[in-house]
Design a protein around this motif. Structure first.
Motif, PDB file in Angstrom:
ATOM      1  N   PRO A 182       0.782  -1.189   0.021  1.00 22.29           N
ATOM      2  CA  PRO A 182      -0.056   0.180   0.004  1.00 22.29           C
ATOM      3  C   PRO A 182       0.965   1.048  -0.061  1.00 22.29           C
ATOM      4  CG  PRO A 182      -0.690  -1.471   1.675  1.00 22.29           C
ATOM      5  CD  PRO A 182       0.578  -2.001   1.044  1.00 22.29           C
ATOM      6  N   LEU A 183       2.113   1.271   0.433  1.00 26.06           N
ATOM      7  CA  LEU A 183       2.732   2.518   0.414  1.00 26.06           C
ATOM      8  C   LEU A 183       3.248   2.827  -1.015  1.00 26.06           C
ATOM      9  CD1 LEU A 183       5.670   1.420   2.952  1.00 26.06           C
ATOM     10  CD2 LEU A 183       3.501   2.741   3.321  1.00 26.06           C
ATOM     11  N   PHE A 184       3.335   1.847  -1.858  1.00 24.96           N
ATOM     12  CA  PHE A 184       3.497   2.459  -3.314  1.00 24.96           C
ATOM     13  C   PHE A 184       2.287   2.546  -3.961  1.00 24.96           C
ATOM     14  CE2 PHE A 184       7.181  -0.531  -2.720  1.00 24.96           C
ATOM     15  CZ  PHE A 184       8.159   0.225  -3.201  1.00 24.96           C
ATOM     16  N   SER A 185       0.993   1.649  -3.749  1.00 28.63           N
ATOM     17  CA  SER A 185      -0.125   1.789  -4.563  1.00 28.63           C
ATOM     18  C   SER A 185      -0.846   2.901  -4.049  1.00 28.63           C
ATOM     19  CB  SER A 185      -0.937   0.251  -4.647  1.00 28.63           C
ATOM     20  OG  SER A 185      -1.134   0.256  -3.506  1.00 28.63           O
ATOM     21  N   GLU A 186      -1.123   3.015  -2.885  1.00 21.08           N
ATOM     22  CA  GLU A 186      -1.970   4.217  -2.240  1.00 21.08           C
ATOM     23  C   GLU A 186      -1.090   5.567  -1.641  1.00 21.08           C
ATOM     24  OE1 GLU A 186      -4.927   2.525   0.584  1.00 21.08           O
ATOM     25  OE2 GLU A 186      -4.483   0.674   0.000  1.00 21.08           O
ATOM     26  N   LEU A 187      -0.098   5.488  -1.181  1.00 21.02           N
ATOM     27  CA  LEU A 187       0.276   6.672  -1.005  1.00 21.02           C
ATOM     28  C   LEU A 187       1.504   7.206  -1.955  1.00 21.02           C
ATOM     29  CD1 LEU A 187       1.736   6.089   2.933  1.00 21.02           C
ATOM     30  CD2 LEU A 187      -0.317   7.367   1.996  1.00 21.02           C
ATOM     31  N   LYS A 188       1.926   6.371  -3.007  1.00 22.10           N
ATOM     32  CA  LYS A 188       2.663   7.012  -4.099  1.00 22.10           C
ATOM     33  C   LYS A 188       4.171   7.062  -3.384  1.00 22.10           C
ATOM     34  CE  LYS A 188      -0.977   6.508  -6.516  1.00 22.10           C
ATOM     35  NZ  LYS A 188      -1.302   5.370  -7.543  1.00 22.10           N
TER      36      LYS A 188
ATOM     37  N   PRO B 226      10.378  10.089  -6.657  1.00 17.45           N
ATOM     38  CA  PRO B 226       9.385  11.012  -6.399  1.00 17.45           C
ATOM     39  C   PRO B 226       8.716  11.310  -7.603  1.00 17.45           C
ATOM     40  CG  PRO B 226      11.668  11.775  -6.426  1.00 17.45           C
ATOM     41  CD  PRO B 226      11.836  10.242  -6.257  1.00 17.45           C
ATOM     42  N   HIS B 227       7.371  11.369  -7.667  1.00 17.01           N
ATOM     43  CA  HIS B 227       6.413  11.714  -8.617  1.00 17.01           C
ATOM     44  C   HIS B 227       5.382  12.840  -8.096  1.00 17.01           C
ATOM     45  CE1 HIS B 227       8.337   8.837 -11.436  1.00 17.01           C
ATOM     46  NE2 HIS B 227       8.029   7.967 -10.340  1.00 17.01           N
ATOM     47  N   PRO B 228       5.817  14.245  -7.950  1.00 20.04           N
ATOM     48  CA  PRO B 228       5.095  15.146  -7.196  1.00 20.04           C
ATOM     49  C   PRO B 228       3.544  15.195  -7.772  1.00 20.04           C
ATOM     50  CG  PRO B 228       7.011  16.116  -8.255  1.00 20.04           C
ATOM     51  CD  PRO B 228       7.182  14.532  -8.344  1.00 20.04           C
ATOM     52  N   GLY B 229       3.407  14.908  -9.293  1.00 26.09           N
ATOM     53  CA  GLY B 229       2.213  15.302  -9.592  1.00 26.09           C
ATOM     54  C   GLY B 229       1.236  14.142  -9.526  1.00 26.09           C
ATOM     55  N   GLN B 230       1.714  13.061  -8.850  1.00 20.04           N
ATOM     56  CA  GLN B 230       0.659  12.159  -8.403  1.00 20.04           C
ATOM     57  C   GLN B 230       0.274  11.712  -7.075  1.00 20.04           C
ATOM     58  OE1 GLN B 230       2.499   8.498  -9.914  1.00 20.04           O
ATOM     59  NE2 GLN B 230       3.279   9.415 -11.692  1.00 20.04           N
ATOM     60  N   VAL B 231       0.900  12.709  -6.188  1.00 22.53           N
ATOM     61  CA  VAL B 231       0.539  12.524  -4.802  1.00 22.53           C
ATOM     62  C   VAL B 231      -0.497  13.273  -4.403  1.00 22.53           C
ATOM     63  CG1 VAL B 231       1.691  12.589  -2.620  1.00 22.53           C
ATOM     64  CG2 VAL B 231       2.956  11.941  -4.457  1.00 22.53           C
ATOM     65  N   ALA B 232      -1.457  12.712  -3.363  1.00 19.40           N
ATOM     66  CA  ALA B 232      -2.592  13.580  -2.685  1.00 19.40           C
ATOM     67  C   ALA B 232      -1.998  14.839  -1.993  1.00 19.40           C
ATOM     68  CB  ALA B 232      -3.406  12.634  -2.076  1.00 19.40           C
TER      69      ALA B 232
ATOM     70  N   ALA C 155      -5.016  10.683   5.571  1.00 19.52           N
ATOM     71  CA  ALA C 155      -6.136  10.026   5.823  1.00 19.52           C
ATOM     72  C   ALA C 155      -5.867   8.564   5.218  1.00 19.52           C
ATOM     73  CB  ALA C 155      -7.327  10.605   5.195  1.00 19.52           C
ATOM     74  N   ILE C 156      -5.226   8.527   3.988  1.00 21.46           N
ATOM     75  CA  ILE C 156      -4.908   7.166   3.616  1.00 21.46           C
ATOM     76  C   ILE C 156      -3.815   6.632   4.466  1.00 21.46           C
ATOM     77  CG2 ILE C 156      -3.742   6.149   1.493  1.00 21.46           C
ATOM     78  CD1 ILE C 156      -4.798   8.536  -0.206  1.00 21.46           C
ATOM     79  N   LEU C 157      -2.916   7.299   4.856  1.00 16.83           N
ATOM     80  CA  LEU C 157      -2.010   6.523   5.727  1.00 16.83           C
ATOM     81  C   LEU C 157      -2.332   5.973   6.742  1.00 16.83           C
ATOM     82  CD1 LEU C 157       1.354   6.560   6.470  1.00 16.83           C
ATOM     83  CD2 LEU C 157       0.989   8.757   7.763  1.00 16.83           C
ATOM     84  N   ALA C 158      -3.635   6.536   7.623  1.00 15.86           N
ATOM     85  CA  ALA C 158      -3.987   6.191   8.737  1.00 15.86           C
ATOM     86  C   ALA C 158      -4.853   4.646   8.553  1.00 15.86           C
ATOM     87  CB  ALA C 158      -5.062   7.126   9.440  1.00 15.86           C
ATOM     88  N   ARG C 159      -5.225   4.277   7.148  1.00 12.74           N
ATOM     89  CA  ARG C 159      -5.723   3.094   6.936  1.00 12.74           C
ATOM     90  C   ARG C 159      -4.677   2.089   6.655  1.00 12.74           C
ATOM     91  NH1 ARG C 159      -9.070   6.647   3.699  1.00 12.74           N
ATOM     92  NH2 ARG C 159      -8.039   5.879   1.732  1.00 12.74           N
ATOM     93  N   ILE C 160      -3.403   2.312   6.618  1.00  6.10           N
ATOM     94  CA  ILE C 160      -2.325   1.579   6.279  1.00  6.10           C
ATOM     95  C   ILE C 160      -1.509   1.056   7.688  1.00  6.10           C
ATOM     96  CG2 ILE C 160      -0.201   0.831   5.006  1.00  6.10           C
ATOM     97  CD1 ILE C 160      -0.997   3.136   3.020  1.00  6.10           C
ATOM     98  N   PRO C 161      -1.567  -0.348   7.946  1.00  5.46           N
ATOM     99  CA  PRO C 161      -1.223  -0.775   9.300  1.00  5.46           C
ATOM    100  C   PRO C 161       0.602  -0.406   9.159  1.00  5.46           C
ATOM    101  CG  PRO C 161      -1.439  -2.695   7.797  1.00  5.46           C
ATOM    102  CD  PRO C 161      -2.048  -1.508   7.175  1.00  5.46           C
ATOM    103  N   LEU C 162       1.076  -0.253  10.440  1.00  2.00           N
ATOM    104  CA  LEU C 162       2.582  -0.221  10.623  1.00  2.00           C
ATOM    105  C   LEU C 162       3.147  -1.515  10.369  1.00  2.00           C
ATOM    106  CD1 LEU C 162       1.225   2.193  12.203  1.00  2.00           C
ATOM    107  CD2 LEU C 162       3.313   2.083  14.045  1.00  2.00           C
TER     108      LEU C 162
END
Length: 386
Positions: free
Chosen positions: A138-144, A148-154, A161-168
């Motif tokens: 999910p770090l790749f697919s959801e957090l991008k 670095p690809h600055p145009g693709q990150v939320a 909010a996305i990070l909070a859904r990904i477990p440590l």
């Protein structure tokens, strides 16, 4: 590689086709050697110059750590404070039961994530040696995360909010994991200061240090100085274009990445390094207290954590936002040397024992965590230069 001067070293790597161009700097006090060789791109559009602009990638990390330390000194942040005060999305993190467990096999975190956990990359977020673990995907697919690809990150709030859904991947404090903590720190600095991260850096860090060319985007009128970015071609062929001057850094990003988003020049990075060597002082003022710089540049890892992070650190330790050499293993590896490398082909370090700043900026992406030969040759030259 034995060479008599920095220019010869860099020209050798350009001549063999591995780099379109490069800018390097080695400074001991007022004795500064700088060389710019090759071209801004593979077409030879313009010659490389000392003020050429580069995507510095993870050299951003020490800058982000310094910004965090400024807010710790001033009071909004506390080193041992739980980050949930400013990042409520992370108030109740879940952790995968084991690093190899599925992302839905989780347990509660043993304790809150603190600011110190983020600075030392031991919060439980980030990349381990094994990129195939389920919780890494999910770090790749959801957090991008990744190159670095600055145009693709939320934008920061959505990203958090996305990070909070990904477990440590590990319990807080347990293991060193690469990269993600610096991006979290960028969001933390913005919320704790009440100012967008890019504006905070511009006003509080870059302006005082005279880093006039450092930012998260390059304006149109300066793109004639902006290098193109490349990756290795297939089977060792010609380098492939990753990003052109009018590409992803041509407009301000929604998410100013504290882990790898900045563009800069060799003299701007040198200015930041001089501040660290001066224990937080700069001409006309002080950015950080000496004790804050010492915390940044001191290894905070256990022997086991260093060993588990060998893929990235090669036996080095980790301070705040950068590696710290803990043994005298190579000609350039001096205990106390602090800094980091960027995946776009950049490196910057300070060596307090010798008062040295070294900066190498190239346009060729790294093929993995291991530094390329040009960096090792550069470090060896800097360490043996008289």
């Amino acid at each position: 590689m034995s060479v008599s001067d920095l220019r010869s070293l860099l020209e050798a790597h350009v001549a063999d086709g591995s780099l379109p161009g490069a800018v390097g700097l080695v400074a001991r006090g007022e004795d500064v050697e700088c060389a710019a060789v090759g071209s801004l791109d593979t077409s030879g559009t313009a010659p490389m110059a000392r003020d050429s602009l580069f995507r510095i990638a993870s050299i951003t990390k020490p800058v982000t750590a310094a910004a965090t330390m400024m807010l710790i000194e001033e009071g909004p942040l506390g080193l041992d404070a739980p980050v949930a005060r400013w990042l409520p999305e992370l108030a109740a993190p879940m952790v995968v039961r084991t690093p190899s467990s599925p992302v839905d096999d989780v347990v509660p975190a043993d304790r809150p994530v603190t600011v110190a956990d983020l600075l030392t990359f031991r919060a439980g977020y980030g990349f381990p040696a094994d990129f195939s673990l389920p919780a890494v995907a999910p770090l790749f697919s959801e957090l991008k995360q990744g190159p670095p690809h600055p145009g693709q990150v939320a934008a920061p709030d959505e990203w958090t909010a996305i990070l909070a859904r990904i477990p440590l991947l590990h319990q807080p404090g347990e293991a060193w994991l690469y990269h993600t903590c610096s991006d979290i720190l960028g969001v933390l600095v913005a919320r704790a200061s009440g100012q967008p991260f890019d504006e905070f850096l511009a006003e509080r860090v870059f302006a005082p240090l005279g880093m006039r060319d450092t930012a998260f985007a390059v304006p149109r009128e300066q793109r004639h100085r902006f290098t193109s970015s490349y990756r290795a071609g297939p089977d060792g062929g010609a380098p492939e274009l990753v990003d052109a001057p009018d590409g992803q850094w041509s407009s301000p990003p929604a998410f100013p990445s504290g882990g790898g988003g900045l563009v800069s020049t060799v003299d701007d990075v040198h200015a930041f390094g001089r501040m660290l060597l001066a224990e937080g002082a700069y001409e006309g003022g002080r950015l950080l207290r000496p004790e804050s710089v010492r915390q940044m540049t001191t290894d905070h890892l256990t022997a086991r954590q260093r060993e588990e992070a060998t893929l990235f650190l090669e036996g080095q330790g980790w301070g705040f936002g950068g590696s710290v050499d803990v043994t005298h293993r190579d000609p350039w590896n001096v205990p106390g040397r602090y800094g980091w490398i960027g995946g776009t082909g950049t490196a910057a370090h300070v060596v307090p024992a010798t008062g040295t700043v070294t900066v190498l900026l190239t346009q060729r992406e790294l093929t993995g965590p291991t530094p390329p030969q040009v960096m090792r040759d550069f470090w060896t030259y800097a360490a043996t230069r008289r």
